[in-house]
Design an enzyme around this catalytic site. Structure first.
Site, mmCIF file in Angstrom:
data_model
loop_
_atom_site.group_PDB
_atom_site.id
_atom_site.type_symbol
_atom_site.label_atom_id
_atom_site.label_comp_id
_atom_site.label_asym_id
_atom_site.label_seq_id
_atom_site.Cartn_x
_atom_site.Cartn_y
_atom_site.Cartn_z
ATOM 1 N N HIS A 121 42.332 -102.336 -17.087
ATOM 2 C CA HIS A 121 43.545 -102.960 -17.645
ATOM 3 C C HIS A 121 44.140 -101.974 -18.659
ATOM 4 O O HIS A 121 43.405 -101.211 -19.291
ATOM 5 C CB HIS A 121 43.114 -104.258 -18.342
ATOM 6 N N ASP A 198 34.933 -103.704 -21.726
ATOM 7 C CA ASP A 198 36.027 -104.664 -21.794
ATOM 8 C C ASP A 198 35.541 -105.932 -21.084
ATOM 9 O O ASP A 198 35.485 -105.980 -19.856
ATOM 10 C CB ASP A 198 37.267 -104.078 -21.102
ATOM 11 N N GLN A 201 37.453 -110.383 -18.826
ATOM 12 C CA GLN A 201 37.393 -111.229 -17.622
ATOM 13 C C GLN A 201 35.967 -111.645 -17.265
ATOM 14 O O GLN A 201 35.770 -112.336 -16.270
ATOM 15 C CB GLN A 201 38.035 -110.514 -16.421
ATOM 16 N N LYS A 224 41.178 -116.711 -22.878
ATOM 17 C CA LYS A 224 40.835 -116.760 -21.453
ATOM 18 C C LYS A 224 39.587 -117.619 -21.212
ATOM 19 O O LYS A 224 39.114 -117.734 -20.085
ATOM 20 C CB LYS A 224 40.586 -115.342 -20.925
ATOM 21 N N CYS A 361 49.128 -105.470 -15.507
ATOM 22 C CA CYS A 361 48.753 -104.510 -16.568
ATOM 23 C C CYS A 361 47.687 -103.546 -16.059
ATOM 24 O O CYS A 361 46.732 -103.228 -16.774
ATOM 25 C CB CYS A 361 48.261 -105.209 -17.829
HETATM 26 N N1 7TS Z 1 41.200 -106.548 -20.349
HETATM 27 C C1 7TS Z 1 41.275 -107.238 -19.196
HETATM 28 C C2 7TS Z 1 40.294 -106.953 -18.107
HETATM 29 C C3 7TS Z 1 42.249 -108.217 -19.035
HETATM 30 O O1 7TS Z 1 42.313 -108.887 -17.889
HETATM 31 C C4 7TS Z 1 43.152 -108.477 -20.102
HETATM 32 C C5 7TS Z 1 44.268 -109.463 -19.963
HETATM 33 C C6 7TS Z 1 43.008 -107.753 -21.290
HETATM 34 C C7 7TS Z 1 42.025 -106.792 -21.373
HETATM 35 C C8 7TS Z 1 43.873 -107.974 -22.468
HETATM 36 O O2 7TS Z 1 43.569 -109.186 -23.077
HETATM 37 P P1 7TS Z 1 44.416 -109.692 -24.317
HETATM 38 O O3 7TS Z 1 43.936 -111.084 -24.516
HETATM 39 O O4 7TS Z 1 44.105 -108.800 -25.466
HETATM 40 O O5 7TS Z 1 45.845 -109.628 -23.901
HETATM 41 N N2 7TS Z 1 44.648 -109.694 -18.628
HETATM 42 C C9 7TS Z 1 45.718 -110.390 -18.197
HETATM 43 C C10 7TS Z 1 45.947 -110.638 -16.834
HETATM 44 O O6 7TS Z 1 45.216 -110.270 -15.930
HETATM 45 N N3 7TS Z 1 47.076 -111.350 -16.710
HETATM 46 O O7 7TS Z 1 47.585 -111.549 -17.922
HETATM 47 C C11 7TS Z 1 46.745 -110.966 -18.863
#
Ligand code: 7TS
Length: 405
Positions: A121, A198, A201, A224, A361
């Site tokens: 990501h 990371d 997910q 999430k 992303c």
């Molecule tokens: N890493 C992964 C693997 C992600 O899927 C996401 C967000 C992030 C980092 C960033 O997370 P945040 O909470 O700091 O924004 N992924 C997604 C997605 O797949 N669709 O919308 C956000």
């Protein structure tokens, strides 16, 4: 708790969208929130809203207990040794930026290497591009196999004695690939590099044990996994965090402030400048309690079943491409031949079905897949096989609609 009981905890699911029952298949972007989390936020604001770590008054003490109690819940949830290793952040993105800006800039120099993968990501790409630019280091990518998995042989070939940092996602938000983090960490350590993960997910969907993974840093987002937006955490091994400089400065994170020089509070507070995300942390704590009540093993098994069911049904639809490996986490990314994914998402929305379309992303991965965008259905503990049947019917309807225009 069976699925009927679980769904009762998520009031948002019980509504109509465009005249149909809502089918929410976008939990990888953000999950829905159980009543326990909504109530925890409401109770905090109604009954004990106060700043933390300051006053001795009763509400302040309650708020501090709630905030620090949530830290202990996170510690236990991911298997860290100490709450000193848990830093509350705005989410996974902020957590990875702290690792890059604090550990990265201090420990990487010209000629060194930082290793990531093609499936990352942007939150685990751009912070490292910045470190590479500022230090003169090289950013290297572990290639992917045809099915979107990582071969450890390729990790062995990419990581060298020049590698200082290896940073890899545990679960792909596009392919659903579950990466062998423990084995990759072992390879990183063999070469004297540190391993960052990371976990955005993975943490919502499977049992995490940072000590077993033996990673040095682990980042995730609360929103999430049933928690509120604006809260997440960075785990770091104490001996590393102790040597690192904060990236934000101001109130709360200091021990003593002189006119020219100041000293920092002990871990974890030296990384938490300013008034922290108090309600968010308390809400995250409530989300953790809820997930533990359902059981992470049950959640993982439920999603695995849904993913396999969806793959089976979807692979029977002609002209549909599914990306990623067979063994996967609870999401399916796909394209319908000759239909733009935004059109897919629009037609599905008219059926009350929420999916995400776009590059997710993950532009380096889109390049590797040789597509500009995809559609994605992602599942969580509240989704059902019936909802997947509706998705498949919606996909067939979309195909028919566009074959007639
Ligand atoms: N890493 C992964 C693997 C992600 O899927 C996401 C967000 C992030 C980092 C960033 O997370 P945040 O909470 O700091 O924004 N992924 C997604 C997605 O797949 N669709 O919308 C956000």
């Amino acid at each position: 708790m069976d699925i009927v009981d679980i769904r009762k905890h998520f009031p948002i699911l019980d509504q109509q969208v465009n005249g149909r029952d809502l089918v929410y298949l976008d939990s990888a972007a953000t999950s829905q929130k159980p009543l326990a989390v909504i109530d925890a936020l409401s109770t905090y604001y109604r009954e004990y809203n106060s700043n933390v770590h300051r006053g001795v008054h009763t509400l302040g003490t309650r708020a501090t207990d709630g905030y620090e109690g949530a830290r202990e819940k996170v510690r236990k949830f991911i298997g860290a040794k100490s709450t000193q290793e848990i830093i509350f952040t705005r989410g996974a993105t902020t957590a990875l930026n702290i690792v890059a800006q604090s550990y990265g800039l201090a420990n990487v120099k010209k000629g060194d290497e930082i290793v990531i993968t093609y499936m990352e990501h942007h939150a685990n790409v751009i912070p490292w591009q910045q470190v590479a630019k500022l230090t003169g280091a090289t950013l290297k990518y572990i290639p992917l196999q045809e099915d979107g998995t990582i071969d450890l042989k390729d990790v062995e070939e990419t990581v060298t004695s020049k590698t200082k940092i290896v940073s890899v996602m545990q679960v792909s938000n596009v392919l659903g690939t579950i990466n062998p983090i423990k084995e990759i960490a072992e390879i990183a350590h063999k070469h004297g590099a540190i391993m960052a993960v990371d976990g955005a997910q993975s943490t919502p969907h499977m049992k995490i044990d940072v000590q077993d993974l033996d990673c040095d840093f682990f980042a995730f987002s609360g929103h999430k996994m049933g928690g509120p937006t604006g809260i997440g955490a960075l785990y770091g091994k104490k001996q590393l965090l102790e040597k690192m400089e904060p990236v934000e400065f101001g109130g709360e994170m200091i021990d003593f402030v002189g006119l020219q020089e100041s000293t920092w509070k002990e871990l974890p507070w030296k990384f938490e400048a300013g008034t922290p995300i108090i309600a968010g942390a308390i809400g995250l704590g409530a989300a953790i309690d809820f997930l533990e009540q359902v059981g992470l093993e049950n959640i993982e098994a439920h999603e695995h079943k849904l993913a396999q069911y969806a793959m089976d049904k979807m692979s029977q639809v002609e002209g549909l491409t599914i990306y990623g490996p067979k063994h996967r986490a609870g999401l399916v990314t796909f394209n319908i031949e000759d239909v733009h994914p935004h059109d897919v998402a629009t037609v599905l929305d008219a059926e009350g079905i929420a999916v995400r379309a776009g590059h997710h992303c993950a532009q380096p991965l889109m390049k590797w897949l040789k597509v500009s965008a995809t559609a994605r259905a992602s599942f969580y503990l509240y989704n059902t096989e019936e909802e997947i049947d509706k998705l498949v019917a919606g996909i067939i309807k979309t195909k028919e609609y566009f074959s007639n225009v």
